[in-house]
Write an enzyme that holds these catalytic residues in place. Structure first.
Site, PDB file in Angstrom:
ATOM      1  N   SER A  81       0.875  -1.170   0.000  1.00 28.43           N
ATOM      2  CA  SER A  81       0.000   0.000   0.000  1.00 28.43           C
ATOM      3  C   SER A  81       0.911   1.218   0.000  1.00 28.43           C
ATOM      4  O   SER A  81       1.860   1.296   0.799  1.00 28.43           O
ATOM      5  CB  SER A  81      -0.910  -0.019   1.228  1.00 28.43           C
ATOM      6  OG  SER A  81      -2.003   0.848   1.007  1.00 28.43           O
ATOM      7  N   GLU A  82       0.629   2.162  -0.911  1.00 24.44           N
ATOM      8  CA  GLU A  82       1.613   3.211  -1.191  1.00 24.44           C
ATOM      9  C   GLU A  82       1.842   4.179  -0.032  1.00 24.44           C
ATOM     10  O   GLU A  82       2.792   4.943  -0.057  1.00 24.44           O
ATOM     11  CB  GLU A  82       1.254   3.964  -2.473  1.00 24.44           C
ATOM     12  CG  GLU A  82      -0.046   4.740  -2.445  1.00 24.44           C
ATOM     13  CD  GLU A  82      -1.235   3.922  -2.947  1.00 24.44           C
ATOM     14  OE1 GLU A  82      -1.176   2.672  -2.897  1.00 24.44           O
ATOM     15  OE2 GLU A  82      -2.222   4.548  -3.380  1.00 24.44           O
ATOM     16  N   ASN A  83       0.975   4.153   0.984  1.00 21.29           N
ATOM     17  CA  ASN A  83       1.239   5.003   2.143  1.00 21.29           C
ATOM     18  C   ASN A  83       2.348   4.445   3.030  1.00 21.29           C
ATOM     19  O   ASN A  83       2.739   5.080   3.999  1.00 21.29           O
ATOM     20  CB  ASN A  83      -0.041   5.225   2.963  1.00 21.29           C
ATOM     21  CG  ASN A  83      -0.641   3.929   3.456  1.00 21.29           C
ATOM     22  OD1 ASN A  83      -0.721   2.954   2.729  1.00 21.29           O
ATOM     23  ND2 ASN A  83      -1.042   3.899   4.712  1.00 21.29           N
ATOM     24  N   SER A 134       8.428   4.313  -0.634  1.00 20.18           N
ATOM     25  CA  SER A 134       7.302   3.589  -1.215  1.00 20.18           C
ATOM     26  C   SER A 134       7.198   3.859  -2.717  1.00 20.18           C
ATOM     27  O   SER A 134       7.037   2.932  -3.521  1.00 20.18           O
ATOM     28  CB  SER A 134       6.009   4.016  -0.514  1.00 20.18           C
ATOM     29  OG  SER A 134       4.913   3.352  -1.071  1.00 20.18           O
TER      30      SER A 134
END
Lengths: 232, 219
Positions: free
Chosen positions: B46-48, B88
């Protein structure tokens, strides 16, 4: 040891003036500098340009500054979940610069690391690329993006020490590390501030050289934006 | 019969391969994690800032500091890691993520995608979508074939502001699985009981239809 500890949030934010550019860490409401945002509301600082991935919700996070119309311009990647934001944007009261999330992170890191500009494929062929230099590398098109310039970076960590060393927790890390040292002055608020020498140097995520002022936040609400659970 | 959202997610899950790192967008793509084929290992990014994302927490176990990019509370699985946003997107731009699955408002026959803005109506922002589509080698779009007014969202040319150009490889809708080839959309599979004629008439772009088109197998 160079001591970075300040007595209070007031002292931490001293020097923030109307019209300045601030970077604020956080993703949604996760890992936001809650105590500093509350202090900015108190200070009534106006005409701020805020660089932050999101704009909070109506009654928390940067939404609190939006409600008081303290923000002139937002630089973000995603701004859903905030009706007041949408109203101000559509009425033209608020200037909004939407940029790809990875580009936002890299523009912070570039400022931190002394890289004036870089090339990224993100946004090529879209309106994000308008007016930007385009170059081909390895057969792929890229656009040039510049490092941010900001007056203050205001970030939040889990633990910190008086030397300004920081440790983050979970996904509350997000944009906070890349913003450390990416502005003229970096203010870090932490849930737990300990004496230098207490934290294991092997476990430090951000070294104190990137932080000018550190304080322990009075309290953390840590509001959850989307509470999703499984049934036991 | 046209698929529902779960059906679309189940069909896309068949595209997951052993040892893939996968980024799932918000909406239908998130559901894909519930239907991982048996016997393969995948990790969700998840890009966070998390790799090794697990299911939602049990009630009472929610942690405000552990969320996904949809801002939902999540858990992590053994082997998980947290990292900052710059790292990320370094993973994403550096093509260490094998597959990106995301939603779209429109897709065109040359692989352009639009999913972040409807001028004058909806401006929520692109989030990480522009970085993801510009970087990933393998992009699958989960979307509805037609909008609420019955108009095709599978187009010769996108009408909305673009998120990325020439990047989409495959589209899974409630009606069909489409591949984007240098010659345009090619019909690979149809939803159970949906005719080729129905798919063709629901598609504004031209469709390459070769031989018998098999039905999707949805378990």
């Amino acid at each position: 040891m160079i001591n970075k500890k300040v007595k209070s949030v007031e002292e931490a934010l001293q020097g923030i003036e109307n019209g300045m550019t601030l970077m604020l860490g956080g993703f949604g409401l996760c890992g936001i500098p809650e105590n500093s945002i509350a202090e900015l509301v108190q200070k009534e600082t106006r005409d701020l340009t805020c660089i932050s991935n999101n704009a909070g919700v109506d009654d928390f996070g940067l939404g609190l500054l939006l409600q008081k119309k303290q923000i002139k311009k937002m630089i973000s990647s995603y701004v859903g979940e905030n009706a007041e934001f949408e109203r101000q944007m559509l009425s033209g009261e608020l200037e909004v610069d939407l940029i790809p999330q990875g580009t936002l992170a890299e523009r912070c890191r570039a400022a931190q690391a002394g890289i004036p500009a870089f090339f990224t494929p993100a946004g090529y062929g879209t309106e994000v690329a308008e007016g930007k230099e385009v170059r081909e590398f390895n057969g792929k098109m890229h656009i040039m993006e510049h490092a941010f310039k900001a007056d203050f970076a205001i970030i939040k960590a889990w633990k910190g020490d008086t030397a300004g060393n920081l440790i983050f927790k979970g996904t509350a890390r997000n944009f906070n590390p890349a913003m450390a040292g990416a502005a003229k002055i970096t203010v870090a608020e932490v849930e737990e501030l300990v004496e230098a020498g207490t934290l294991d140097p092997n476990q430090i995520h951000i070294p104190g050289i990137l932080v000018q002022r550190i304080f322990q936040g009075e309290k953390y609400e840590k509001r959850i934006e989307q509470r999703t659970v499984r049934i036991r | 019969m046209a698929l529902d959202k779960i059906g679309i997610a189940k069909r896309i899950a068949q595209e997951l391969k052993d040892r893939y790192f996968v980024n799932l967008g918000i909406g239908i793509p998130t559901l894909v994690a519930n239907y991982i084929p048996k016997g393969i290992d995948v990790e969700f990014q998840s890009e966070n800032g998390v790799l090794g994302m697990g299911p939602f927490p049990f009630e009472g176990d929610e942690d405000a500091d552990i969320i996904n990019a949809g801002k939902q509370t999540i858990t992590t699985l053994p082997g998980a890691s947290f990292f900052d946003s710059a790292t990320s997107f370094g993973m994403i731009r550096g093509q260490h993520v094998d597959l990106t699955i995301l939603g779209a408002m429109e897709v065109s026959e040359n692989g352009d995608i639009a999913n972040w803005k409807i001028p004058g109506k909806m401006v929520k922002g692109m989030g990480g979508a522009m970085d993801l589509v510009a970087s990933a080698e393998n992009i699958i779009v989960a979307m509805m074939h037609v909008n609420k007014a019955g108009e095709s969202k599978i187009l010769k040319k996108c009408t909305l502001p673009l998120t990325g150009v020439g990047c989409v490889k495959k589209v899974v809708t409630e009606l069909a699985v489409l591949e984007i080839t240098p010659q345009g959309f090619k019909l690979l599979e149809r939803a159970p009981g949906v005719s080729v004629e129905h798919i063709v008439s629901s598609t504004e772009a031209s469709l390459i239809v070769e031989g018998d088109i098999p039905e999707m197998i949805i378990n």
